[in-house]
Design an enzyme around this catalytic site. Structure first.
Site, short mmCIF file in Angstrom:
data_model
loop_
_atom_site.label_atom_id
_atom_site.label_comp_id
_atom_site.label_asym_id
_atom_site.label_seq_id
_atom_site.Cartn_x
_atom_site.Cartn_y
_atom_site.Cartn_z
N GLN A 1 -4.51 -5.30 6.98
CA GLN A 1 -5.49 -6.21 6.38
C GLN A 1 -5.47 -7.60 6.99
O GLN A 1 -6.15 -8.49 6.49
CB GLN A 1 -5.25 -6.31 4.86
N LYS B 1 -10.58 -0.42 10.36
CA LYS B 1 -10.77 -1.61 9.51
C LYS B 1 -11.16 -2.83 10.33
O LYS B 1 -11.38 -3.90 9.80
CB LYS B 1 -9.48 -1.91 8.75
N CYS C 1 -4.74 2.34 -3.70
CA CYS C 1 -3.53 2.88 -3.06
C CYS C 1 -2.35 1.92 -3.18
O CYS C 1 -1.54 1.79 -2.24
CB CYS C 1 -3.76 3.23 -1.59
N HIS D 1 0.87 -1.18 0.00
CA HIS D 1 0.00 0.00 0.00
C HIS D 1 0.91 1.24 0.00
O HIS D 1 2.01 1.20 0.54
CB HIS D 1 -0.83 -0.06 1.29
N ASP E 1 2.99 -4.63 8.19
CA ASP E 1 1.78 -3.85 8.00
C ASP E 1 0.61 -4.83 8.09
O ASP E 1 0.34 -5.58 7.16
CB ASP E 1 1.83 -3.16 6.63
N1 PMP Z 1 -1.73 -0.68 4.64
C1 PMP Z 1 -2.66 -1.46 4.11
C2 PMP Z 1 -2.29 -2.86 3.69
C3 PMP Z 1 -3.97 -0.99 3.93
O1 PMP Z 1 -4.89 -1.75 3.38
C4 PMP Z 1 -4.28 0.34 4.34
C5 PMP Z 1 -5.66 0.92 4.15
N2 PMP Z 1 -6.25 0.66 2.92
C6 PMP Z 1 -3.27 1.10 4.91
C7 PMP Z 1 -2.01 0.56 5.05
C8 PMP Z 1 -3.52 2.50 5.37
O2 PMP Z 1 -4.39 2.50 6.45
P1 PMP Z 1 -4.99 3.88 7.02
O3 PMP Z 1 -5.58 4.59 5.84
O4 PMP Z 1 -6.02 3.42 7.99
O5 PMP Z 1 -3.88 4.63 7.65
#
Ligand code: PMP
Length: 405
Positions: free
Chosen positions: A197, A220, A363, A117, A194
């Site tokens: 997910q 999430k 993203c 991401h 990270d």
């Molecule tokens: N890492 C991953 C794998 C994600 O899926 C996301 C959110 N789509 C993020 C980071 C960023 O999370 P946040 O927008 O809650 O900071």
């Protein structure tokens, strides 16, 4: 019924009952999380720590209990290892700054993977630019899994940190993080996971995994927005400088210089989101009451059902990382007479039928670029989704195809 515990799921969209399949972007909240926020502002809202009065003490107790609950939830050794952040992005930025100040200099290397991401790419790029270090990228194999042999050969004496996603937010596939951590540790290289997910979908044990840092977002995992976590092994966190200066993170402030607070407060400048931490602890209670093993099993079966239905009932579908185990998300594209139907068109037509999915690059532009498409359609699951939701998705996709042809 679980579904009834989520008030938003009774929403009608364009005259149809909502089918919410955008959980990887954010999940919906059970009533007990919504109630926790109302309760906080109604009954004990007051700034925490050092308060001599009743309300402040009530808020402080709840905030620190939430920290302990989160530590227990991911099996951290102590609540001192739980730093409250605004979310995953904030946590990675905090780590990139702080770790970067202490340990990165010119010529050093940081490793991420090709399916990250943006929030696990850009903070490291910015750090590398600042310190004239190099960001190295683990390539993907044909089947879209990480090339772990290439990874093993990338680790070297200049590598300072590895930061990878546990589960891809686009492909829904899990990375072999335990093995990657083991390889990095052979060379004393720390690893950040990270887990944005993965935490919503499976039990997490940071001690068993042996990661040095782990980050995730409350929103999430059925909790509030603006609330996330940076877990770090205490020995590492003690070696890192603070990220931001201000109240809470200090021990004493003198014109000659300031001394910093102990963990975890050293990293928590300013008034924290104490209503959010309480609401997140309620989300954790909600998930724990169901059981993380059970959530993982049920969602795994649902993802299998969804993939089988998509393959069987949708002509011209291309599922990415087809037939690999999916955790929380499936990405696909659809083709008519060999031509790609733009994912945005599919998303728009699904929305008109009450089905919420996400389309685009999610993203993760470098990954989407490597797939050679402008984006994908991503369906992503939560613990309230069921086969009926998948059947509605399939019917809506079939209708979409006939509308477009
Ligand atoms: N890492 C991953 C794998 C994600 O899926 C996301 C959110 N789509 C993020 C980071 C960023 O999370 P946040 O927008 O809650 O900071």
């Amino acid at each position: 019924m679980r579904r009834e515990e989520f008030p938003i799921l009774t929403t009608q969209v364009h005259g149809q009952p909502l089918v919410y399949l955008d959980n990887a972007a954010t999940s919906q909240k059970p009533q007990m999380v919504v109630d926790a926020i109302v309760e906080g502002y109604t009954h004990w809202n007051s700034n925490i720590h050092r308060g001599t009065h009743y309300l402040s003490q009530q808020a402080t107790i709840r905030h620190e209990q939430a920290r302990q609950q989160i530590a227990d939830f991911i099996h951290a050794s102590s609540a001192r290892e739980i730093i409250f952040t605004k979310g995953t992005t904030d946590a990675i930025n905090m780590l990139a700054f702080s770790f970067g100040e202490a340990f990165i200099s010119q010529g050093d290397e940081i490793i991420v993977s090709a399916l990250e991401h943006h929030s696990n790419i850009v903070p490291w790029q910015m750090l590398c630019e600042r310190k004239q270090a190099t960001l190295r990228v683990i390539p993907l194999k044909e089947d879209l899994t990480l090339d772990t042999e290439a990874y093993a050969s990338m680790l070297n004496a200049r590598t300072r940190l590895v930061s990878v996603a546990h589960v891809s937010n686009v492909l829904g596939i899990r990375q072999p993080v335990e093995e990657m951590i083991r390889l990095a540790h052979q060379q004393q290289i720390p690893v950040c996971i990270d887990a944005a997910q993965s935490v919503p979908h499976m039990p997490i044990d940071v001690r068993q995994m042996d990661c040095d840092f782990l980050v995730f977002s409350g929103h999430k995992m059925y909790g509030p927005t603006g609330m996330g976590v940076l877990y770090g092994k205490e020995a590492w966190l003690n070696r890192l400088p603070p990220y931001q200066g201000g109240g809470e993170m200090i021990q004493h402030v003198r014109w000659e210089g300031t001394t910093y607070n102990e963990l975890p407060y050293k990293f928590e400048a300013g008034t924290p989101n104490f209503i959010g931490s309480y609401a997140l602890s309620k989300a954790i209670e909600y998930m724990t009451d169901i059981g993380l093993e059970k959530i993982a099993k049920e969602e795994g079966l649902l993802a299998q059902y969804a993939e089988a239905q998509l393959l069987e009932k949708i002509p011209g579908i291309k599922i990415y990382a087809e037939k690999q185990e999916k955790i929380g998300a499936i990405s696909f594209n659809m083709y008519q007479e060999g031509r790609l139907i733009h994912p945005f068109d599919i998303g728009t037509l699904l929305d008109q039928q009450g089905v919420a999915v996400r389309t685009g690059h999610h993203c993760a532009e470098p990954l989407i670029d490597s797939l050679g498409v402008p984006g994908t359609v991503r369906v992503s699951f939560g613990l309230y989704n069921d086969r009926e939701d998948i059947d509605r998705l399939i019917r809506a996709l079939q209708r979409t195809i006939s509308m477009l042809s």
